[in-house]
Design a protein around this motif. Structure first.
Motif, short mmCIF file in Angstrom:
data_model
loop_
_atom_site.label_atom_id
_atom_site.label_comp_id
_atom_site.label_asym_id
_atom_site.label_seq_id
_atom_site.Cartn_x
_atom_site.Cartn_y
_atom_site.Cartn_z
N CYS A 255 88.93 68.89 113.38
CA CYS A 255 89.59 69.25 114.66
C CYS A 255 89.13 70.57 115.35
O CYS A 255 89.42 70.91 116.43
CB CYS A 255 91.24 69.01 114.72
SG CYS A 255 91.53 67.27 114.45
N PHE A 256 89.04 71.50 114.10
CA PHE A 256 88.71 72.90 114.81
C PHE A 256 87.35 73.35 114.20
O PHE A 256 86.96 72.93 113.15
CB PHE A 256 90.10 73.69 114.35
CG PHE A 256 91.10 73.39 114.60
CD1 PHE A 256 91.71 73.63 115.84
CD2 PHE A 256 92.08 72.45 113.90
CE1 PHE A 256 92.93 73.52 116.26
CE2 PHE A 256 93.16 72.14 114.43
CZ PHE A 256 93.59 72.58 115.60
N TRP B 72 87.25 79.54 114.30
CA TRP B 72 88.52 79.89 114.77
C TRP B 72 89.57 79.71 113.74
O TRP B 72 90.35 80.42 113.62
CB TRP B 72 89.02 78.75 115.75
CG TRP B 72 90.16 79.05 116.34
CD1 TRP B 72 90.53 79.90 117.38
CD2 TRP B 72 91.52 78.37 115.70
NE1 TRP B 72 92.07 79.72 117.55
CE2 TRP B 72 92.48 79.03 116.79
CE3 TRP B 72 91.80 77.40 115.04
CZ2 TRP B 72 93.87 78.27 116.49
CZ3 TRP B 72 93.06 76.96 114.72
CH2 TRP B 72 94.16 77.44 115.70
N LEU B 73 89.33 78.81 112.81
CA LEU B 73 90.10 78.60 111.57
C LEU B 73 90.08 79.96 110.82
O LEU B 73 91.15 80.33 110.00
CB LEU B 73 89.47 77.41 110.51
CG LEU B 73 89.95 75.92 111.20
CD1 LEU B 73 89.33 75.15 110.39
CD2 LEU B 73 91.54 75.89 111.42
N ASN C 226 94.29 81.58 110.89
CA ASN C 226 94.82 80.39 111.58
C ASN C 226 94.89 79.05 110.75
O ASN C 226 95.49 78.39 110.65
CB ASN C 226 93.81 79.96 112.82
CG ASN C 226 93.97 81.02 114.15
OD1 ASN C 226 95.11 81.44 114.22
ND2 ASN C 226 92.80 81.47 114.63
N SER D 87 86.49 73.00 120.30
CA SER D 87 86.39 71.83 119.68
C SER D 87 87.49 70.77 120.04
O SER D 87 88.23 71.07 120.89
CB SER D 87 86.35 72.13 118.14
OG SER D 87 87.52 72.75 117.91
N GLY E 208 90.46 70.66 118.95
CA GLY E 208 91.80 71.39 119.08
C GLY E 208 91.64 72.69 120.09
O GLY E 208 92.23 73.58 120.02
N ASP F 30 94.54 74.93 121.33
CA ASP F 30 95.02 75.93 120.38
C ASP F 30 93.75 76.75 120.27
O ASP F 30 94.11 77.99 120.63
CB ASP F 30 95.24 75.27 118.72
CG ASP F 30 96.41 74.35 118.97
OD1 ASP F 30 97.36 74.67 119.51
OD2 ASP F 30 96.11 73.27 118.50
N GLU F 31 92.77 76.62 120.22
CA GLU F 31 91.71 77.51 120.07
C GLU F 31 91.48 78.57 121.24
O GLU F 31 91.30 79.52 121.25
CB GLU F 31 90.36 76.87 119.71
CG GLU F 31 90.20 76.01 118.44
CD GLU F 31 88.94 75.25 118.26
OE1 GLU F 31 88.49 75.11 117.06
OE2 GLU F 31 88.04 75.23 119.46
#
Length: 219
Positions: free
Chosen positions: A72-73, A77-78, A95, A186, A188, A191-192
């Motif tokens: 999902c991400f 970003w993670l 994250n 992406s 997500g 949130d991103e």
């Protein structure tokens, strides 16, 4: 968003019909990383196999959380620092760290409350079936447009679950109030790219409020 966006499209079309029980219209709608028609609008088969492999080989709640995050991400970003500080080490968590902690905590809380910590096969099958049988035709999209509901469409070009070209197809054919196209987003994306998404939703709400009298006068 995603499957919820597919349901939202069905609801928008249903409520655009004068023959619907107690006819009414939404004042606004947001459709994020979603599509109009079943399996053909998902990502490539090889990507689906990769995602399926992640879930099949995951054994612990943490491993399953990692599989969800990778699906999902974006890795960038993670790995980005969050606003959360670890209480013992005093280091800034990424994250990825924050979301894994939340997922693991929710899993064990569900176990404590006697709720299944993982989705059942029946539940997963039902969700996949809903995606596979979802279909909104161009005529139905035209009906939604004629209803006059201002719509925000959010597309994420790096989505691994819903093909971006079909997110763009939806935006092209539904003539939205705004198409927020996120090049590095992406699945997500909310949130991103929270700041951009929230700003777009705020613009949508403000526009819907300004045109509220016009929309309700058509009921």
């Amino acid at each position: 968003m995603s499957l919820g966006g597919m349901i939202g499209l069905q609801a928008l079309h249903l409520l655009s019909q004068r023959t619907a029980p107690q006819p009414r219209r939404f004042l606004s709608a947001s459709l994020m990383v979603t599509q109009t028609s079943g399996w053909r609008t998902l990502v490539t088969f090889s990507q689906l196999i990769d995602i399926f492999y992640l879930f099949v080989t995951a054994r612990t709640p943490r491993q399953r959380g990692i599989a969800v995050l990778q699906s999902c991400f974006s890795p960038e970003w993670l790995d980005r620092p969050s606003t959360v500080i670890h209480p013992k080490t005093n280091k800034t968590l990424t994250n990825r760290d924050v979301l894994l902690q939340q997922a693991t905590k929710q899993y064990f809380q569900k176990q404590k409350d006697n709720f299944p910590g993982e989705p059942t096969l029946v539940g997963m099958g039902a969700q996949l079936s809903a995606v596979a049988t979802h279909r909104i035709t161009n005529q139905q999209l035209d009906d939604i447009i004629k209803a006059g509901t201002p719509i925000l469409v959010v597309g994420a070009q790096l989505d691994r679950l819903v093909s971006y070209k079909h997110q763009a197809y939806l935006a092209e054919h539904i003539a939205p109030f705004e198409f927020l196209d996120v090049p590095k987003g992406s699945h997500g994306v909310k949130d991103e790219n929270a700041t951009e998404v929230h700003s777009a939703i705020r613009r949508l709400f403000q526009y819907a409020e300004r045109t509220r009298e016009f929309v309700t006068s058509k009921l």
